[in-house]
Design a protein around this motif. Structure first.
Motif, PDB file in Angstrom:
ATOM      1  N   LEU A 170      -3.265  -6.395  -3.184  1.00 44.81           N
ATOM      2  CA  LEU A 170      -3.561  -5.150  -3.930  1.00 44.81           C
ATOM      3  C   LEU A 170      -4.851  -4.855  -3.671  1.00 44.81           C
ATOM      4  O   LEU A 170      -5.951  -5.889  -3.245  1.00 44.81           O
ATOM      5  N   ARG A 171      -4.763  -4.940  -3.743  1.00 45.92           N
ATOM      6  CA  ARG A 171      -6.083  -4.597  -3.440  1.00 45.92           C
ATOM      7  C   ARG A 171      -6.949  -5.398  -4.343  1.00 45.92           C
ATOM      8  O   ARG A 171      -6.681  -6.130  -5.410  1.00 45.92           O
ATOM      9  N   ARG A 202       5.482  -6.224  -8.719  1.00 43.76           N
ATOM     10  CA  ARG A 202       5.887  -5.194  -7.646  1.00 43.76           C
ATOM     11  C   ARG A 202       7.022  -5.109  -7.198  1.00 43.76           C
ATOM     12  O   ARG A 202       7.611  -4.266  -6.232  1.00 43.76           O
ATOM     13  N   GLU A 247      -4.021   1.741 -11.278  1.00 44.57           N
ATOM     14  CA  GLU A 247      -3.806   1.723 -10.163  1.00 44.57           C
ATOM     15  C   GLU A 247      -2.618   0.528  -9.764  1.00 44.57           C
ATOM     16  O   GLU A 247      -1.742   0.972  -8.796  1.00 44.57           O
ATOM     17  N   ILE A 248      -2.862  -0.458 -10.279  1.00 45.04           N
ATOM     18  CA  ILE A 248      -2.178  -1.605  -9.942  1.00 45.04           C
ATOM     19  C   ILE A 248      -0.729  -1.631 -10.424  1.00 45.04           C
ATOM     20  O   ILE A 248       0.394  -1.510  -9.767  1.00 45.04           O
ATOM     21  N   THR A 263       1.086   0.956  -8.314  1.00 48.86           N
ATOM     22  CA  THR A 263       1.382   0.218  -6.954  1.00 48.86           C
ATOM     23  C   THR A 263       2.652  -0.449  -6.951  1.00 48.86           C
ATOM     24  O   THR A 263       3.447  -0.576  -6.310  1.00 48.86           O
ATOM     25  N   SER A 264       2.806  -1.305  -8.279  1.00 49.41           N
ATOM     26  CA  SER A 264       4.042  -1.635  -8.648  1.00 49.41           C
ATOM     27  C   SER A 264       5.105  -0.916  -8.910  1.00 49.41           C
ATOM     28  O   SER A 264       6.121  -1.269  -8.213  1.00 49.41           O
ATOM     29  N   LYS A 296       4.568  -0.635  -3.686  1.00 50.38           N
ATOM     30  CA  LYS A 296       3.285  -0.557  -2.724  1.00 50.38           C
ATOM     31  C   LYS A 296       3.462   0.601  -1.678  1.00 50.38           C
ATOM     32  O   LYS A 296       3.445   0.614  -0.601  1.00 50.38           O
ATOM     33  N   HIS A 297       4.244   1.606  -2.110  1.00 51.23           N
ATOM     34  CA  HIS A 297       4.303   2.964  -1.089  1.00 51.23           C
ATOM     35  C   HIS A 297       2.962   3.717  -1.084  1.00 51.23           C
ATOM     36  O   HIS A 297       2.944   4.828  -0.379  1.00 51.23           O
ATOM     37  N   LEU A 298       1.978   3.439  -1.942  1.00 50.67           N
ATOM     38  CA  LEU A 298       0.823   4.025  -2.077  1.00 50.67           C
ATOM     39  C   LEU A 298       0.060   4.076  -0.784  1.00 50.67           C
ATOM     40  O   LEU A 298      -0.055   3.086  -0.283  1.00 50.67           O
ATOM     41  N   SER A 299      -0.791   5.022  -0.436  1.00 52.43           N
ATOM     42  CA  SER A 299      -1.378   4.896   0.616  1.00 52.43           C
ATOM     43  C   SER A 299      -2.870   5.707   0.547  1.00 52.43           C
ATOM     44  O   SER A 299      -3.108   6.842  -0.022  1.00 52.43           O
TER      45      SER A 299
END
Length: 354
Positions: free
Chosen positions: A40-41, A259, A286-287, A290-291, A295-298
């Motif tokens: 993740l970041r 996630r 944001e995390i 993302t979960s 994790k489809h975020l770009s």
């Protein structure tokens, strides 16, 4: 299985937590079923630095084994060098760290330790491990601070052989600080077994297990190739049972470990935070998203249409949960990250498309 007892045997673990002598005691911190094996970041820089703090005492007491060498009394110049290395590390100024350390030829443990910590903070892990080798070669005193930062460096490098060797060398003087270093090394590798095994050892030896130990073990659940949300949640519940208060960094790791979890499990995290009256920050939001969207975020999204294209396959319930998280954060005056703002702009169209 009574989850409120630490002495429960965890029958679902397919392998022993760790085969070394340190973990030969019965498993005190059993993990819930189902449990999966893991081989993740980046969070806010301030949070990283806070979790990476390591003592740099000038005269660390040691008691046995290869720690029994006479403690080197630092000169005024060595104290000055240590201070310079600490400052350079905090500023992530690797050229300055390298320059200062190359000029030093002494044996003062705090100087070498400060250089290793600086290398860690500058993400120069190979160079940091070379500093540890230099300490060994010059016969400098190896104290707990040295072993702790060395474990962290070897964890980053995924050098399990070096980690096991250091751990074995310190067998007779294990304490809370050294255990924190070992758990940290495990979390860097996503090794849940190892992290939990150290906590088991601490309970067996009646050492004080604190929020940092549990938080680092939850990091391991997050960093694993296949995150174990059930293990992460169990560890957090044990924190609460022990009277410890998880902070937002801990919940960030917990959310990241979810996630691959069902929606209801993710929502449970927010319920626990609400019960604790802990508000989400921009990193958590944001995390969490993302979960939620697996994790489809770009970060490369340039238009709302691109966001809609990538998220339109998710269920109505997932999209509404995302909208609710963002709405709550805005109500609490959280300044949303750019990625989250892109999702916010796409939500109306995603909802309209139903």
């Amino acid at each position: 299985m009574a989850r409120n007892r630490l002495s429960i045997t965890f029958k679902a673990i397919a392998m022993a937590l760790v085969s070394s002598v340190f973990f030969s005691t019965p498993c005190l911190l059993a993990l819930p079923q189902p449990f999966h094996q893991h081989s993740l970041r980046k969070r806010q820089k301030a949070a990283i630095l806070q979790s990476d703090k390591i003592g740099l005492g000038l005269h660390t007491k040691v008691s046995s084994g290869n720690h029994s060498r006479k403690i080197h009394r630092m000169t005024a110049n060595e104290k000055h060098i240590t201070s310079k290395l600490v400052d350079a590390g905090k500023n992530a100024d690797w050229p300055n760290v390298e320059r200062i350390y190359k000029l030093y030829t002494g044996q003062a443990t705090p100087v070498h330790t400060a250089a290793m910590v600086a290398a860690y903070r500058c993400a120069r892990y190979e160079e940091g491990s070379a500093m540890f080798a230099r300490m060994e070669n010059c016969n400098a005193l190896m104290d707990h601070a040295v072993y702790t930062i060395a474990l962290k460096l070897f964890g980053k490098l995924r050098r399990q052989d070096a980690i096991d060797k250091l751990w074995a060398e310190d067998a007779n003087v294990v304490n809370e600080v050294l255990c924190a270093g070992r758990i940290n090394a495990a979390h860097e590798q996503g090794d849940i077994d190892d992290a939990v095994g150290v906590i088991d050892l601490m309970y067996a030896r009646r050492l004080e297990v604190g929020p940092g130990h549990f938080g680092s073990a939850i990091h391991a659940c997050k960093h694993a190739d296949k995150p174990s949300h059930s293990s992460a949640l169990f560890l957090l519940e044990k924190m609460l049972e022990g009277g410890m208060t998880p902070n937002i960094v801990t919940y960030c790791s917990l959310a990241a470990a979810h996630r691959c979890a069902p929606l209801e499990n993710l929502k449970h995290i927010r319920a626990m935070m609400a019960k604790q009256q802990l508000r989400a920050d921009n990193v958590f939001v944001e995390i969490y998203l993302t979960s939620l969207f697996r994790k489809h975020l770009s970060a490369e999204w340039a238009t709302v249409e691109e966001v809609v294209r990538d998220l339109k396959g998710f269920s109505k319930h997932c999209v509404l949960e995302g909208a609710d998280v963002i709405s709550e954060a805005k109500a609490n005056r959280v300044r949303l990250n750019l990625l989250v703002r892109k999702i916010e702009c796409a939500l109306p169209q995603l909802i309209h498309d139903w």
